[in-house]
Write a protein that holds these residues in place. Structure first.
Motif, mmCIF file in Angstrom:
data_model
loop_
_atom_site.group_PDB
_atom_site.id
_atom_site.type_symbol
_atom_site.label_atom_id
_atom_site.label_comp_id
_atom_site.label_asym_id
_atom_site.label_seq_id
_atom_site.Cartn_x
_atom_site.Cartn_y
_atom_site.Cartn_z
ATOM 1 N N THR A 369 0.665 -1.102 -0.003
ATOM 2 C CA THR A 369 0.138 0.042 0.116
ATOM 3 C C THR A 369 0.909 1.248 0.027
ATOM 4 O O THR A 369 2.068 1.073 0.354
ATOM 5 C CB THR A 369 -1.041 -0.058 1.101
ATOM 6 N N PRO A 370 0.365 2.285 -0.707
ATOM 7 C CA PRO A 370 1.147 3.485 -0.465
ATOM 8 C C PRO A 370 1.533 3.918 0.878
ATOM 9 O O PRO A 370 0.608 4.051 1.783
ATOM 10 C CB PRO A 370 0.255 4.690 -0.985
ATOM 11 N N ASP A 644 -8.251 -2.296 13.329
ATOM 12 C CA ASP A 644 -8.842 -3.060 12.293
ATOM 13 C C ASP A 644 -7.685 -2.821 10.799
ATOM 14 O O ASP A 644 -8.127 -2.126 9.936
ATOM 15 C CB ASP A 644 -10.191 -2.621 11.957
ATOM 16 N N ILE A 645 -6.470 -3.406 11.005
ATOM 17 C CA ILE A 645 -5.454 -3.011 10.001
ATOM 18 C C ILE A 645 -5.707 -3.656 8.954
ATOM 19 O O ILE A 645 -5.546 -3.566 7.593
ATOM 20 C CB ILE A 645 -4.315 -3.066 10.568
ATOM 21 N N SER A 646 -6.407 -5.060 9.088
ATOM 22 C CA SER A 646 -6.308 -5.920 7.656
ATOM 23 C C SER A 646 -7.357 -5.249 6.648
ATOM 24 O O SER A 646 -7.429 -5.313 5.729
ATOM 25 C CB SER A 646 -7.035 -7.339 8.244
ATOM 26 N N ALA A 647 -8.593 -4.762 7.279
ATOM 27 C CA ALA A 647 -9.604 -4.064 6.338
ATOM 28 C C ALA A 647 -8.929 -2.832 5.693
ATOM 29 O O ALA A 647 -9.377 -2.649 4.498
ATOM 30 C CB ALA A 647 -10.823 -3.798 7.140
ATOM 31 N N ARG A 648 -8.111 -2.273 6.474
ATOM 32 C CA ARG A 648 -7.612 -1.041 5.877
ATOM 33 C C ARG A 648 -6.699 -1.352 4.762
ATOM 34 O O ARG A 648 -6.477 -0.604 3.746
ATOM 35 C CB ARG A 648 -6.819 -0.128 6.901
ATOM 36 N N LEU A 649 -5.834 -2.527 4.898
ATOM 37 C CA LEU A 649 -4.845 -2.918 3.844
ATOM 38 C C LEU A 649 -5.660 -3.339 2.823
ATOM 39 O O LEU A 649 -5.145 -3.120 1.630
ATOM 40 C CB LEU A 649 -4.168 -4.144 4.480
ATOM 41 N N ARG A 650 -6.780 -4.049 2.823
ATOM 42 C CA ARG A 650 -7.452 -4.593 1.762
ATOM 43 C C ARG A 650 -8.300 -3.319 0.929
ATOM 44 O O ARG A 650 -8.175 -3.233 -0.324
ATOM 45 C CB ARG A 650 -8.578 -5.403 2.082
ATOM 46 N N ARG A 651 -8.405 -2.053 1.843
ATOM 47 C CA ARG A 651 -9.031 -0.825 0.794
ATOM 48 C C ARG A 651 -7.895 -0.178 0.178
ATOM 49 O O ARG A 651 -8.364 0.237 -0.875
ATOM 50 C CB ARG A 651 -9.820 0.066 2.079
ATOM 51 N N SER A 652 -6.886 -0.166 0.590
ATOM 52 C CA SER A 652 -5.949 0.629 -0.103
ATOM 53 C C SER A 652 -4.586 0.236 -0.537
ATOM 54 O O SER A 652 -3.493 0.648 -1.064
ATOM 55 C CB SER A 652 -5.224 1.863 1.215
ATOM 56 N N SER A 653 -4.787 -1.034 -0.885
ATOM 57 C CA SER A 653 -3.493 -1.961 -1.458
ATOM 58 C C SER A 653 -3.412 -1.682 -2.960
ATOM 59 O O SER A 653 -4.261 -1.431 -3.547
ATOM 60 C CB SER A 653 -3.703 -3.384 -1.201
ATOM 61 N N VAL A 654 -2.118 -1.979 -3.317
ATOM 62 C CA VAL A 654 -1.940 -1.948 -4.767
ATOM 63 C C VAL A 654 -2.282 -3.369 -5.526
ATOM 64 O O VAL A 654 -1.709 -4.313 -4.946
ATOM 65 C CB VAL A 654 -0.490 -1.382 -5.189
ATOM 66 N N SER A 751 1.817 1.522 11.552
ATOM 67 C CA SER A 751 1.064 2.167 10.800
ATOM 68 C C SER A 751 1.661 2.623 9.465
ATOM 69 O O SER A 751 2.029 3.667 9.295
ATOM 70 C CB SER A 751 0.630 3.432 11.509
ATOM 71 N N PRO A 752 1.765 1.479 8.588
ATOM 72 C CA PRO A 752 2.484 1.654 7.289
ATOM 73 C C PRO A 752 1.459 2.367 6.348
ATOM 74 O O PRO A 752 1.134 1.544 5.293
ATOM 75 C CB PRO A 752 2.804 0.367 7.180
ATOM 76 N N PHE A 753 0.791 3.357 6.586
ATOM 77 C CA PHE A 753 -0.195 4.042 5.447
ATOM 78 C C PHE A 753 0.214 5.440 5.527
ATOM 79 O O PHE A 753 1.263 5.992 5.935
ATOM 80 C CB PHE A 753 -1.394 3.882 6.096
#
Length: 831
Positions: A369-370, A644-654, A751-753
């Motif tokens: 993700t970015p 809820d980091i898993s859902a955030r990764l799915r939303r913003s992943s490349v 928090s790698p976002f």
């Protein structure tokens, strides 16, 4: 005729100058007379007092002869002092002197030791004192002459020197606070090399930092009954209280940040946060064998001509200019340009990134993700039409380079084990023994460094925690941590599930109950302060009052355990202005206004049991998010994080398009290992530990040869004896858990976002770093399946919500056993 007076009778009335009051003033008594003007004793008897003759005849003044001549300062060249300083600092204490530090020491020794610096051994004692004081202050491996620590040490020595010698004792330096205790050179050398020190070597300041009494030796049995309980060695470290460190590239060491942090820092601190995060991953990558070059590797490469033995090299983005059509490997952060296209940035510049043909190495093993720092292998394509145009054109450093980077392979930077980072041996002197290197002298948590007190704390843990459990390994023991997931107190069934869980542990034998219970939020279903369906502050406090009533029914647990409460995004006060959206990390604990009833329940239980004294009985700790648990100093570091980091990764992943082509003559490799829910970290067959099949070796980019565990290049195809057999696909829950764990631990950051997705407080980013790798990570994520996974020696656990979705009357939690070393296990019960 007047009678002539005798001269003796006129002697008491000698003419005096001044006022009559002064003439009548008697002489001062002998008690107040200056000691240096007292006449010497004489054997001649005194005359009569009536004639006012002195008690002893005066002798001519003789100046006192000094016992020793004063030190005559000299000019000592640094080159003359260099051999002695090298023996003391480098060979004996494993420190490196810069030229400025050597100049400072030479000037100091020449001024205060004089010509006797060599013959009388004065310089060696000064250098030894400076080296010990420097290590006592955790100054780092490199001694810099411009550092305030060195100037403070020399200033302290200057005030405690006489005749070129260091004064020790009541009026000199305090050996207890500034130096290690007396130990022979052999033991001191073993400690500097990373070997386990003997019990005679101690560090008073580190023990005081952990709360150990200065009169108590941890190698002996503690006299205080409360110190024999393992829970007394447990410490909760909030994110805002954790020491802040930054990595110094020049010194290749971590330095403590002494400036006061702020929630509203200047914008430059945002750049510093990114720079520090990049430098930590970059130095971790360079310590990997796959990125190191040596003469042995070069000679072996010439003999075998194998691409598998090739070492990797990272190219700065600014160096891509003028290298059209060449292959490079970049390390940088994924970002989004104002045009909406992807880019990769490092400390030298940015370049547009094309991932339309890129594949992940290994395939589908991590999220991208970015905001993440990733490794990209590909080809640089220079666009001649954009020369001098766009954002920075071809300017290079500090701007966006023209053209684009065609990424062919992308992967996460490999993780590093905790023991390798700290540079110390295993707890039992096992095969993972590492000598030297690492950051073992850095006190990352403020509880004492690993190289200073780690060995002694392991002995204490062995006596207090592990030996009692050896009698019956299956029986309940004290070294358990119970982790309860999301606890929505506004749902009545949640308290019923919690009551059932606590009743299972309340029946354990005395002295065998768990030492810690971790309860995590969100404590309400909706953002309570924003009145999003859960009422306001009054209803929020009533939820905690109901929780206090439930806890009060288990006085045995309240008096023997520590309850740690970690908040979520819906808890107060932060939910009042975010409405349950992503809040800046780290975030503060729940205010005491709402938790008074729970604290009162603990106080009542301790009072009834007669444990109301300080350090006795159980307690309730309202921690920050994230927070850390330290058990036996640096031996056990447990990170608590609710997100809820898993859902955030799915939303913003490349999304990546391609897959790695499979060659017919080669099969997938199973070198990349990761243990499952059983918590085992020992080597097992590939079918039990592989995250994903390693792609076959190809001749184009070398990124494929990099193992996921960071152990170096993988084996060439001709060295593989047996190809792995076809295996059934793993369940989706296991793949999702392993993918999430690998992403977080390889990033080494919670928090790698991008800041717009998950903001952070720039001055407190040190609390979000996972470096060194913790011994355990509690990642409470309700959007991911419950799991217990061990990766690179780190136990990652996710209990999920306490109420199992889709299953009525089932409660779920995680039990983590510190003693067994097998990690945690997911438990369920019906209520």
């Amino acid at each position: 005729m007047m009678p002539i007076e005798s001269p003796r009778k006129k002697s008491p009335r000698k003419p005096q100058h001044g006022s009559p009051s002064k003439r009548l003033k008697p002489p001062p008594p002998p008690f107040f007379a200056p000691k240096n003007t007292a006449p010497p004793l004489s054997a001649i008897p005194s005359s009569s007092p009536a004639f006012a003759t002195p008690a002893h005849p005066l002798k001519p003044f003789q100046p006192p002869t000094p016992t020793k001549a004063a030190v005559l300062p000299i000019i000592l060249p640094p080159a003359t002092l260099r051999p002695l300083a090298f023996r003391t600092f480098t060979k004996k204490h494993s420190l490196t002197l810069t030229s400025s530090a050597l100049q400072e020491l030479a000037t100091f020794i020449g001024r205060h030791c004089g010509s006797g610096w060599r013959e009388e051994g004065l310089a060696e004692k000064v250098l030894e004192e400076v080296a010990k004081s420097w290590k006592n202050r955790n100054g780092g491996v490199i001694v810099d002459g411009t550092s305030p620590e060195l100037k403070d040490i020399l200033k302290t020595l200057e005030g405690n020197m006489s005749g070129g010698r260091i004064i020790s004792g009541p009026r000199g330096l305090s050996r207890q606070n500034s130096l290690l205790e007396q130990a022979d050179d052999s033991e001191l050398s073993k400690t500097r090399m990373g070997l386990r020190p003997t019990p005679s070597l101690s560090r008073e300041d580190s023990q005081a930092g952990m709360g150990v009494s200065s009169s108590m030796d941890v190698d002996d049995e503690p006299d205080d009954e409360t110190l024999r309980d393992p829970r007394s060695w447990l410490k909760v470290i909030n994110a805002f209280d954790q020491p802040r460190y930054t990595y110094n590239v020049a010194k290749k060491h971590f330095e403590k940040i002494t400036t006061k942090p702020s929630l509203f820092p200047p914008p430059s601190h945002k750049t510093e946060a990114f720079r520090n995060r990049y430098n930590v991953i970059h130095q971790r990558l360079l310590r990997n064998e796959a990125f190191q070059t040596s003469a042995v590797t070069t000679s072996r490469l010439r003999r075998t001509n194998s691409a598998a033995m090739q070492s990797h090299k990272i190219t700065p983005i600014a160096n891509l200019l003028g290298c059209h059509g060449t292959n490079h490997m970049l390390l940088g952060m994924l970002s989004v340009l104002p045009t909406g296209n992807l880019a990769i940035s490092d400390l030298t510049g940015s370049i547009a990134l094309d991932l339309s043909h890129a594949v992940a190495i290994p395939e589908d093993s991590a999220w991208f993700t970015p905001g993440m720092i990733v490794l990209v292998d590909g080809v640089y394509e220079e666009d001649e039409e954009q020369v001098g145009k766009g954002l920075g054109g071809n300017s290079g450093v500090g701007g966006t380079i023209g053209g684009k980077f065609q990424g062919l392979f992308i992967g996460q930077p490999p993780c590093e084990r905790r023991r390798v980072t700290l540079g110390v041996s295993g707890p039992d002197g096992g095969p993972d023994h590492t000598i030297g290197g690492g950051f073992g002298w850095i006190d990352f948590l403020g509880v004492g460094s690993e190289r200073a007190v780690g060995s002694r704390m392991r002995k204490l843990e062995q006596r207090l925690l592990r030996q009692p459990s050896l009698a019956d390994p299956e029986a309940p023991n004290r070294g358990r941590i119970v982790i309860v997931g999301e606890l929505n107190l506004d749902q009545p069934r949640t308290l019923q599930a919690l009551r059932k869980i606590l009743s299972l542990y309340a029946t354990d034998p005395e002295g065998s109950t768990p030492m810690t219970f971790v309860l995590t939020g969100n404590f309400t279903t909706h953002a309570v302060m924003a009145r999003g369906g859960s009422g306001g502050s009054i209803e929020y406090k009533e939820c905690f009052d109901a929780l206090a009533s439930t806890l009060a029914d288990f006085p045995t647990l309240l008096t023997t355990a520590t309850f740690v409460f970690v908040p979520g995004d819906n808890d107060g006060w932060v939910s009042a202005f975010t409405g349950g959206a992503a809040v800046p990390l780290p975030r503060k604990s729940v205010p005491e206004l709402f938790t008074s009833r729970i604290r009162r329940a603990f106080a009542s239980a301790n009072s009834e049991a007669g444990l109301s004294g300080e350090g006795k009985g159980g307690e309730a700790v309202w921690a920050t998010n994230p927070a850390r648990l330290s058990l036996f100093g640096p031996n056990h570091e447990i990170v608590l994080f609710r997100d809820d980091i898993s859902a955030r990764l799915r939303r913003s992943s490349v999304r990546l398009k391609g897959k790695v082509p499979v060659q017919e003559e080669t099969a997938a490799d199973g070198d990349v290992t990761m243990s499952g829910a059983n918590g085992s970290s020992t080597p097992q067959p590939a079918e039990d530990m592989d995250i994903d099949s390693q792609p076959p070796l190809m001749s184009s980019p070398p990124l494929q040869n990099l193992n996921l565990d960071g152990s170096g290049p993988s084996r060439p195809p001709q060295q593989r004896q047996q190809p792995p057999q076809t295996e059934p696909p793993l369940p989706y829950d296991i793949l999702a858990a392993r993918k999430l764990v690998k992403t977080i631990l390889d990033q080494g950051y919670l928090s790698p976002f991008r800041p717009s997705i998950r903001p952070v407080h720039w001055d407190y980013t040190s609390a979000l770093h996972l470096y060194p790798l913790p011994t355990a990570l509690v990642l409470v994520d309700t959007t991911a399946p419950a799991f217990c996974v061990t990766y690179e020696g780190c136990n990652v656990m996710n209990p999920g919500p306490v109420l199992v979705p889709g299953r009525k009357g089932v409660a779920r939690w995680v039990e983590y056993n510190v003693v067994s070393g097998k990690g945690g296990r997911v438990r369920e019960c019906t209520f």
